[in-house]
Write a protein that holds these residues in place. Structure first.
Motif, PDB file in Angstrom:
ATOM      1  N   ALA A 246       7.507  -2.894   4.178  1.00  0.00           N
ATOM      2  CA  ALA A 246       6.588  -2.538   5.266  1.00  0.00           C
ATOM      3  C   ALA A 246       7.230  -1.507   6.200  1.00  0.00           C
ATOM      4  O   ALA A 246       6.556  -0.609   6.703  1.00  0.00           O
ATOM      5  CB  ALA A 246       6.198  -3.781   6.046  1.00  0.00           C
TER       6      ALA A 246
ATOM      7  N   SER B 180       8.675 -13.547   8.388  1.00  0.00           N
ATOM      8  CA  SER B 180       8.255 -13.125   7.056  1.00  0.00           C
ATOM      9  C   SER B 180       8.892 -14.002   5.981  1.00  0.00           C
ATOM     10  O   SER B 180       8.219 -14.478   5.068  1.00  0.00           O
ATOM     11  CB  SER B 180       8.638 -11.666   6.847  1.00  0.00           C
TER      12      SER B 180
ATOM     13  N   TYR C 293       2.825  -9.526   5.791  1.00  0.00           N
ATOM     14  CA  TYR C 293       1.484  -9.444   6.365  1.00  0.00           C
ATOM     15  C   TYR C 293       1.390 -10.367   7.574  1.00  0.00           C
ATOM     16  O   TYR C 293       0.825 -10.008   8.614  1.00  0.00           O
ATOM     17  CB  TYR C 293       0.429  -9.814   5.315  1.00  0.00           C
TER      18      TYR C 293
ATOM     19  N   GLN D  73      -3.236  -2.458   7.740  1.00  0.00           N
ATOM     20  CA  GLN D  73      -2.686  -2.599   9.081  1.00  0.00           C
ATOM     21  C   GLN D  73      -1.439  -1.734   9.163  1.00  0.00           C
ATOM     22  O   GLN D  73      -0.561  -1.831   8.312  1.00  0.00           O
ATOM     23  CB  GLN D  73      -2.288  -4.052   9.361  1.00  0.00           C
TER      24      GLN D  73
ATOM     25  N   TYR E 256       3.428  -9.086  10.419  1.00  0.00           N
ATOM     26  CA  TYR E 256       2.818  -7.933  11.082  1.00  0.00           C
ATOM     27  C   TYR E 256       2.290  -8.314  12.462  1.00  0.00           C
ATOM     28  O   TYR E 256       2.443  -7.563  13.422  1.00  0.00           O
ATOM     29  CB  TYR E 256       1.680  -7.373  10.225  1.00  0.00           C
TER      30      TYR E 256
ATOM     31  N   GLN F 187       2.876   0.241   6.381  1.00  0.00           N
ATOM     32  CA  GLN F 187       1.579  -0.424   6.425  1.00  0.00           C
ATOM     33  C   GLN F 187       1.582  -1.667   5.540  1.00  0.00           C
ATOM     34  O   GLN F 187       2.399  -1.786   4.625  1.00  0.00           O
ATOM     35  CB  GLN F 187       0.470   0.517   5.993  1.00  0.00           C
ATOM     36  N   VAL F 188       0.670  -2.577   5.864  1.00  0.00           N
ATOM     37  CA  VAL F 188       0.505  -3.775   5.037  1.00  0.00           C
ATOM     38  C   VAL F 188      -0.965  -3.919   4.680  1.00  0.00           C
ATOM     39  O   VAL F 188      -1.840  -3.469   5.419  1.00  0.00           O
ATOM     40  CB  VAL F 188       0.994  -5.056   5.743  1.00  0.00           C
TER      41      VAL F 188
ATOM     42  N   TYR G  25       2.036  -0.829  10.333  1.00  0.00           N
ATOM     43  CA  TYR G  25       3.190  -1.515  10.903  1.00  0.00           C
ATOM     44  C   TYR G  25       3.717  -0.700  12.075  1.00  0.00           C
ATOM     45  O   TYR G  25       3.794   0.524  11.988  1.00  0.00           O
ATOM     46  CB  TYR G  25       4.293  -1.667   9.850  1.00  0.00           C
TER      47      TYR G  25
END
Lengths: 391, 567
Positions: free
Chosen positions: A298, A157, A127, A208, A130, A303-304, A210
């Motif tokens: 991801a 990350s 996240y 969100q 991202y 997506q996250v 990616y």
């Protein structure tokens, strides 16, 4: 026998001496028969009604699975290509589970607790990364230097996940190391929700997307079969990471120390191992694996979200239990096995049972498997004495 | 030694400042600043930061001994400065970099709040001053005598509570003619008035002061009474409580009655889980499954939308409870041999399996799938229909009384003691002749029955059931409330439900941060007060024994809980 006591020595052997070959055979045969019989009797005595109910449930499940699978295979709705796609997808997903499961299993091995908040360790990394990825994407760097940007994303990350894991250990778990078993578990649940909603507050509650990495798009063809590029990359990357971590645990001094601490804390502290440091190292390794797994996840699902950790977390835990909790190769195997069952299962045995939209039930398969493993073989596939000692 | 003072102050201050920055970045400060504690003087957001600065100052001050006042003050000052400093740093960084690209709550509004709307330069200076000042205040507080500390703490926190709970107090006062004057005196349009806050502060200070002087005399006076009179006093108290409970929805109006019904449903659920977790020590994370089973049984039996049976609520209720019990036993059998964390995860799995099954298209013809089931009839006795929250309240109250009574009687029964023995040590319990299978299954079944009852009322209250109402958060919620209240303690469930369900319903700003606070509360309770706010008698005894071993007890978090348990 107690040393110094000689009483037994003078007693004659109570069994009759065999006089010849046939009688020897006969004695052994009768003894075995008797043994077998008494074993059966003992089993019958020890078998409680709950055991019988449980075995019936298990048998019923097995029968359903076999029936469903046969029906599906006979109906032949899926071609070999379908099965191949399912398998590759399952393998990719399974290797992500396996990476997360490493964290669960190592922490369990060393602290004998389920780090329920590990799913948030897994979520926090990708996240945060991202925003790095989005920045690279908007500045065009992602397309110019995809490898470097991917490495940077992984680095961010992994470091965020590691940071969260270490903070978690320091703030929430260390003060409770000698508390009753339920206490750290409840703390971990609390920490999990706290982290989830902290990240929600920090980054917002929306999904969100990616950014797409161009070099990972498309597919590679092998003869007749095709593999999506990112799935192949996920599998290879996860395999490399797992190999590296496994080598670290097995071959280095620190890895040896970690294994020693999970074997016996007091003894290893007497041998001069700094236990606190080893526990922190364990959390660091688990955090790194989870952070890397998070980016792979991801990349795969594009997506996250702040609650993205919950389901993979539980599944990775299932994988850890499946492989025998506390056992590192077991966690890897368990993860891959779970991934495969989850992606092949709905089409294989649920479809055959005539269930509408079987794919909706793929999470239920994972949870059912978790419960079944916990019931019938809590020691897992590669079960160790550890689980027996604990159970 | 000299630099250890600095270290203490700086370290604690930095931690506190970090918490302050985190709270600002997750948007809590901004969200809370909507509500003023004292009208146009201080908002809840500012109070939050102030409390952090004060707490940090106090903790830093506590590192030094009271005999060294200078050192105490220095510690407080440094830590307070650190808190202010970190927040100031946030403002400065925020003005240089667009933090908002990542942290959605790092808005100009937040910076304005942090600088007290005075612009960057003087605002940051003010912020630093405020931090330092509150640190020094905490130091002074630490140096003052114990009685003064107690009076100050309680009256200040009651002013804050009055400000926080203004939405509860204002309409209640407004309904009653003579009390309306108090209302006008205490409250402005937004928050307490200045004179209201001051008079409340003085009033509370006087009460606490006299209670501290005379309270023990009153208590010994009560103990000195003959037992029959003690009993009579207790009974009167209980009767009074019941009457208050009965007229509560009429006094409080629609919105607050709705809050009460939600609290009541969670009390029901909490009492059920209290039996499973609190009494028998079986950590069940899939408890919401039984809530769902109760609700869906009612839906299945009564709803004309599905059109299977068309029962009335009352004839369907026993079935809901029985189905709940059956499932409690069915899901209990497989996990009989598991302990602790394995049990928790397995039950979590069960809860999810049930939710996924209900949600799936596969069972849609029977359970309605994602759209749920609607048109569930309301419960009715004769011509009285339990339609609105003010009527449903009585249904829930009756349920709570029934369930509370059962769990209270069960606690000291043979079964209750067996449960507690299982909780303390399974092997020893078995060796003492307790039938583990029966004890555990009965715990699961009782808990499931209570939960199913709650689910049944919930279904009839809402008139519809959806699978999304039964996610794992509910289980966590219930677990959280019994842990905060005190595992195994019946009044604890009530305290927990009011604190964790009632308060967030009253504070609309809170909604987004509810689970965050729950999580933090779970961790904090486990770290500082594992027995809960209102501990069960056994736990309290244990804690008192352990105190001599030298565990640090935290009494900062709130007033000491009740004196005597069990009415």
């Amino acid at each position: 026998m107690i040393p110094g006591s000689t009483r037994m020595v003078f007693l004659p052997d109570p069994r009759p001496m065999p006089s010849n070959f046939f009688s020897t055979v006969k004695t052994i045969y009768e003894a075995t028969l008797e043994d077998g019989f008494s074993m059966w009797k003992r089993m019958k005595e020890r078998m409680t009604p709950t055991d019988i109910v449980m075995w019936l449930i298990g048998g019923g499940m097995l029968a359903l699975i076999i029936w469903g699978s046969t029906a599906t295979l006979i109906a032949g709705r899926y071609t070999a290509h379908h099965w191949f796609d399912f398998m590759v997808f399952g393998l990719a997903q399974g290797s992500i589970y396996a990476l997360i499961a490493m964290g669960y299993t190592m922490v369990y091995g060393i602290l004998r607790m389920i780090n329920f908040a590990h799913s948030e360790v897994f979520m926090s990394g990708p996240y945060t990364a991202y925003f790095v990825a989005a920045f690279f994407y908007s500045s065009g760097f992602l397309d110019q230097q995809p490898i470097i940007s991917l490495l940077a994303i992984f680095l961010v990350s992994m470091s965020v996940s590691t940071l969260i894991a270490v903070l978690l250990e320091r703030i929430a778990y260390r003060p409770l190391r000698n508390a009753p078993r339920l206490v750290p578990l409840i703390t971990a649940i609390g920490a999990s929700f706290f982290l989830q909603y902290t990240f929600r507050g920090l980054y917002g509650s929306g999904f969100q997307a990616y950014p797409v990495v161009k070099i990972l798009e498309g597919e590679w063809a092998f003869w007749d079969f095709r593999i999506l590029k990112f799935q192949a990359v996920v599998i290879v990357a996860a395999a490399l990471l797992m190999a590296a971590l496994y080598t670290f645990i097995q071959r280095t001094r620190v890895g040896k120390a970690i294994r020693a601490v999970s074997e016996d804390k007091e003894a290893s502290s007497l041998m001069g191992i700094d236990i606190d440091r080893m526990i922190v190292t364990t959390f660091v390794i688990g955090g790194m694996a989870a952070g890397a797994a998070g980016v792979l996840y991801a990349l795969m699902f594009k997506q996250v979200h702040f609650s993205m950790g919950f389901i993979p977390g539980i599944k990775a835990f299932t994988a850890a239990v499946l492989g025998g909790i506390g056992n590192i190769p077991g966690a890897m195997l368990g993860g891959i096995f779970l991934g495969l069952v989850e992606s092949v299962g709905p089409s294989l045995f649920l479809d055959g049972l005539g269930i509408v939209a079987p794919y909706q039930l793929k999470d239920a398969i994972a949870f059912t498997m978790l419960v079944l493993v916990l019931i019938f073989r809590p020691t897992g596939i590669l079960g160790e004495k550890l689980a027996v000692k604990k159970a | 030694m000299k630099h250890s003072i600095w270290q203490d102050g700086i370290k604690i201050g930095l931690i506190g400042g970090g918490v302050g920055v985190l709270l600002s970045l997750i948007g809590m400060v901004e969200a809370f600043s909507q509500r003023h504690i004292i009208s146009n003087v201080i908002s809840m957001g500012h109070t939050l930061l102030l409390v952090i600065a004060l707490l940090v100052g106090y903790m830093a001050a506590k590192r030094a001994s009271q005999t060294q006042p200078l050192r105490v003050l220095a510690n407080g000052l440094i830590s307070g400065l650190m808190v202010g400093g970190l927040l100031a740093l946030l403002v400065m960084v925020g003005n240089l970099v667009r933090l908002r690209a990542v942290f959605i709550n790092a808005s100009p509004v937040l910076y304005k709040l942090l600088t007290f709307d005075y612009g960057i330069g003087s605002g940051i200076f003010l912020l630093l001053c405020a931090g330092t000042f509150s640190g020094v205040l905490s130091g002074l507080f630490y140096l003052s005598p114990a009685l003064a500390r107690r009076v100050l703490l309680t009256s200040l926190s009651s002013v804050v509570m009055a400000g926080v709970l203004q939405d509860l107090l204002r309409p209640t006062f407004a309904l009653w003619g003579p009390l309306a004057i108090i209302n006008e005196w205490l409250f402005a349009a937004n928050g307490l008035t200045i004179q209201g806050a001051v008079s409340l502060f003085i009033l509370m200070a006087l009460i606490i002061y006299f209670w501290a002087k005379r309270g023990s005399a009153v208590k010994t006076g009560f103990r000195g009474l003959p037992p029959t009179k003690q009993r009579a006093l207790r009974t009167t108290g209980l009767l009074f409580l019941i009457i208050v409970l009965l007229i509560l929805p009429q006094v409080l109006g629609l919105f607050l009655s709705e809050v009460l019904t939600i609290v009541g449903l969670f009390v029901l659920l909490g009492l059920g889980l209290n039996i499973v977790v609190g009494y028998a020590g079986l950590l069940d994370l899939g408890y919401v499954a039984f809530f769902a089973i109760g609700a869906y049984t009612i839906a299945l039996l009564t709803s004309p939308e599905l059109g299977f049976f068309g029962f009335s609520f009352w004839s369907a209720l026993p079935f809901a409870i029985i189905v709940g019990i059956i499932f409690g036993v069915l899901l209990g059998i497989p996990v009989l041999k598991m302990r602790g964390d394995y049990l928790a995860i397995a039950t979590l799995g069960f809860g999810e399996i049930i939710r996924i099954l209900v949600l799936s298209d596969f069972l849609r013809p029977w359970l309605g799938g994602a759209q749920g089931v609607g048109k569930i009839p309301k419960a009715a006795i004769g011509s009285i229909e339990f339609a609105g929250p003010q009527q449903i309240y009585y249904l829930i109250l009756a349920g709570c009384f029934l369930v509370g009574f059962i769990s209270w009687r069960l606690r000291d029964s043979r079964l209750g003691r067996a449960w507690m023995a299982v909780r303390e040590d399974e092997d020893v319990a078995q060796a003492m002749g307790i039938n583990l299978v029966a004890a555990k299954l009965l715990a699961f079944a009782t808990g499931a029955a209570f939960s199913a009852l709650s689910g049944a009322i919930f279904a009839s209250k809402l008139g519809s059931v959806y699978p999304h109402s039964f996610n794992v958060m509910i289980s966590i919620n219930i677990l959280c409330l019994i842990i905060v209240g005190g595992m195994g303690s019946i009044p604890g469930v009530l305290v927990g439900a009011i604190a964790l369900v009632g308060l967030p319903e009253l504070l609309r700003e809170f909604a987004d941060y509810r689970l965050l606070v729950y999580g933090a509360a779970l961790v904090a309770m486990m770290l500082f007060r594992p027995a809960g706010l209102w501990p069960e008698a056994v736990h309290r005894r244990e804690l008192q024994e352990e105190e001599s071993v030298g565990t640090e007890t935290e009494s900062l978090s709130g007033p000491e809980p009740g004196k005597q348990e069990g009415v």
